[in-house]
Scaffold this active site. Sequence first.
Site, mmCIF file in Angstrom:
data_model
loop_
_atom_site.group_PDB
_atom_site.id
_atom_site.type_symbol
_atom_site.label_atom_id
_atom_site.label_comp_id
_atom_site.label_asym_id
_atom_site.label_seq_id
_atom_site.Cartn_x
_atom_site.Cartn_y
_atom_site.Cartn_z
ATOM 1 N N LYS A 1 0.856 -1.181 0.000
ATOM 2 C CA LYS A 1 0.000 0.000 0.000
ATOM 3 C C LYS A 1 0.894 1.234 0.000
ATOM 4 C CE LYS A 1 -1.822 2.043 3.183
ATOM 5 N NZ LYS A 1 -0.958 3.220 3.412
ATOM 6 N N THR B 1 1.160 5.138 5.494
ATOM 7 C CA THR B 1 2.289 4.274 5.722
ATOM 8 C C THR B 1 2.559 3.471 4.473
ATOM 9 O OG1 THR B 1 1.611 4.083 7.982
ATOM 10 C CG2 THR B 1 2.990 2.324 7.152
ATOM 11 N N GLU C 1 -0.398 10.698 -4.512
ATOM 12 C CA GLU C 1 -1.474 11.690 -4.581
ATOM 13 C C GLU C 1 -1.114 12.896 -5.439
ATOM 14 O OE1 GLU C 1 -1.698 12.486 -0.542
ATOM 15 O OE2 GLU C 1 -2.798 10.647 -0.114
ATOM 16 N N ASN D 1 -2.971 17.767 0.620
ATOM 17 C CA ASN D 1 -2.276 17.694 1.898
ATOM 18 C C ASN D 1 -2.529 18.888 2.808
ATOM 19 O OD1 ASN D 1 -0.513 15.214 2.201
ATOM 20 N ND2 ASN D 1 -0.113 15.820 0.093
#
EC number: 2.3.1.35
Lengths: 399, 399
Positions: free
Chosen positions: B176, B187, B271, B394
């Site tokens: 992930k 993480t 992202e 973010n």
Amino acid sequence: MTAELSLPQGFRAAGLASGIKEDKSIFDLSLFVSDAACCGAGVFTKNQVCGAPVKVSRERVPSDSIRAVIINSGNANACTGDRGIEDARWMTSQVANGLEISEEEVLVCSTGIIGHFLPRSPLEQGIPKVIQQLDSDSQAFLDAARGMMTTDTVPKQSTRLLTIRGNTVRVSGVAKGAAMIAPNMATMLALIMTDAPLSTSQTDQMLRHAVNRSFNCVSVEGHTSTSDTVVLMANGAAEVEELNEQELNQLQSVIDEVAMELGQAIIRDAEGADHFITIEVSGTKQRSEAFEIAQTIANDALVKTAITGSDPNWGRIVSAIGRTTVKLNEQDVILSINGTLIYENGLPADFDEQAVSEGMRQNRDVLIQVRFPFGDESTVFWTSDLTQEYVRLNSEYTT
Amino acid sequence: MTAELSLPQGFRAAGLASGIKEDKSIFDLSLFVSDAACCGAGVFTKNQVCGAPVKVSRERVPSDSIRAVIINSGNANACTGDRGIEDARWMTSQVANGLEISEEEVLVCSTGIIGHFLPRSPLEQGIPKVIQQLDSDSQAFLDAARGMMTTDTVPKQSTRLLTIRGNTVRVSGVAKGAAMIAPNMATMLALIMTDAPLSTSQTDQMLRHAVNRSFNCVSVEGHTSTSDTVVLMANGAAEVEELNEQELNQLQSVIDEVAMELGQAIIRDAEGADHFITIEVSGTKQRSEAFEIAQTIANDALVKTAITGSDPNWGRIVSAIGRTTVKLNEQDVILSINGTLIYENGLPADFDEQAVSEGMRQNRDVLIQVRFPFGDESTVFWTSDLTQEYVRLNSEYTT
């Protein structure tokens, strides 16, 4: 004591538009001159890739005979090979000829686009003209502060007065910002002048002390440019004899203050920044440890974006602290944001997240305090947040 | 050889929604089990502030008797003090009870929000259920890959086959992403499974070799999270006797490939990223020097934003190289972008800026190659660019 912005005694300055920049009306050339020989010191970029003016100026300091600093903006004269070195030397020789001094008494700084050769023809006209315009008044000082600007939105000046044995000693500085925008590998330049009587080694030591507490403690994105330069000139024109230790300490404090005011002004003018962030780290055994932690927090993209969003995101700050080389446990960290305790004993504190967030949203200044139980050392570091506007400014240019 | 995504022999997996996340229909729990005892090894975050599951799992590897890895998403169980440790141990005991194995044979990973205690009640229901659903088919493998996702947009899996003495050995991995979004200190988690017969020390060595060439060579923003974990399990279920040196080397290559595919998949799913950037640095004396240069380029906000703007801004790259600790002159750097020579001999090359920029704009992949004349060592590093969308994602969350 803060004073009206003006030059120390025995210094003159000028700034004008010589025609280096695309818009020929924008100032691009500045000259600072001391009427008598100065003790001069310099601190330069640690980047191994450095501009030609850095290479030329670095060889000429420390010295007991510096007379002038010539600065152009619009072209950094970096990554320009041997021809760049010749061009930088040529600039100093033009100044030396006009002032009837030696080439080695002139320092040179350039800031602006890199990888382009310096255009000599505007400078051939501009240098005699800037010499002609030299003046000691505050307008000349302001013009000179303008001539070194690139993407800065405001000129950056600072003046402090100190009374020693009834006489006034003056410290004045100018700087331009480190904010970077393509294609400019913009540069942090600063010049501090004083009419205090200092030896060459005192000048050098005082400059290094001040830089370690000011320009070395500010960061926009952690990128040391190819041309960063800070110069201190001391010409002894104030009516004061040799300084004793206490007076030297007083002078050091004032030089530190001027350097800090200029360093902070650079951060306040950082491109696209919403928040001005002060990071205080205390309670470490070594100052270098406090510095490493402060710098890591300051350069962390996740911390910066959290502050942009007015989010008191302690997780990102504590995690940034944890990835430094300073030996610590999460239980050792006490974190406050804007005076509110956020994290202690390895756990988030019981604080009003809404209130802290609202406080961050409504104020431009954010204070991050990190305390440790290890010792008595501390440091302060200043940075800006990371906004969409920063990314836009730094990505929209295309060659 | 690339293969259909499936588990190695003797492994089963499952994933489901236990109810940890706000949206109760989103998968948040994964279990991977080997029917026989495995040799297991782990590489964990170097961040000194680390999650409770890292502390618990780190104590249990390397081992010749690992049977299961339980992973939840939605809650990182980090910065949760002693209670966090108890919760992480409790998770492994729930799995151990259900599988009738020992607690020490179970590893645990958690990812998601930090500073919140793990909710036990969904897990009390979820763990028996995920044990019940264990299966060896590719749907079960996919479900388990889904259960560990946080802000990932796609599950990340990789499978490779190797034929040894006529028998098939399989290496399969899941991961992930490391992309971070507030308030998740997300993480990077990865689990690699193989049915090859390995000793504990071979498992440990092979994992470290693979991690150094994959997960340690990817970076989104240079922030090592509190929970990063990579685990390798080898159960020997393939019909192959002890491997000889050549076969071990073949297996290492395949494990490296799986780790690299997963590491790159994380960057491709970062992202708000527009570009996937590969940085190849070659010709250094030490691999660590090539690595430092590649990593410095990868984490430089100015380089990243230039690439976002499709700008072949060699100045920012050369300046980033110059600020590393590797001793060099600007004349030593040869820089190419997407195969076009950009900078050489301390000067920009004569290249078609428009064409290079257009190539960057039209392709998601960007290749930065830096060559030095110092030696034969090299490295490859992968990263993403820095976009306004990254900053928006973010910064937009507020506690």
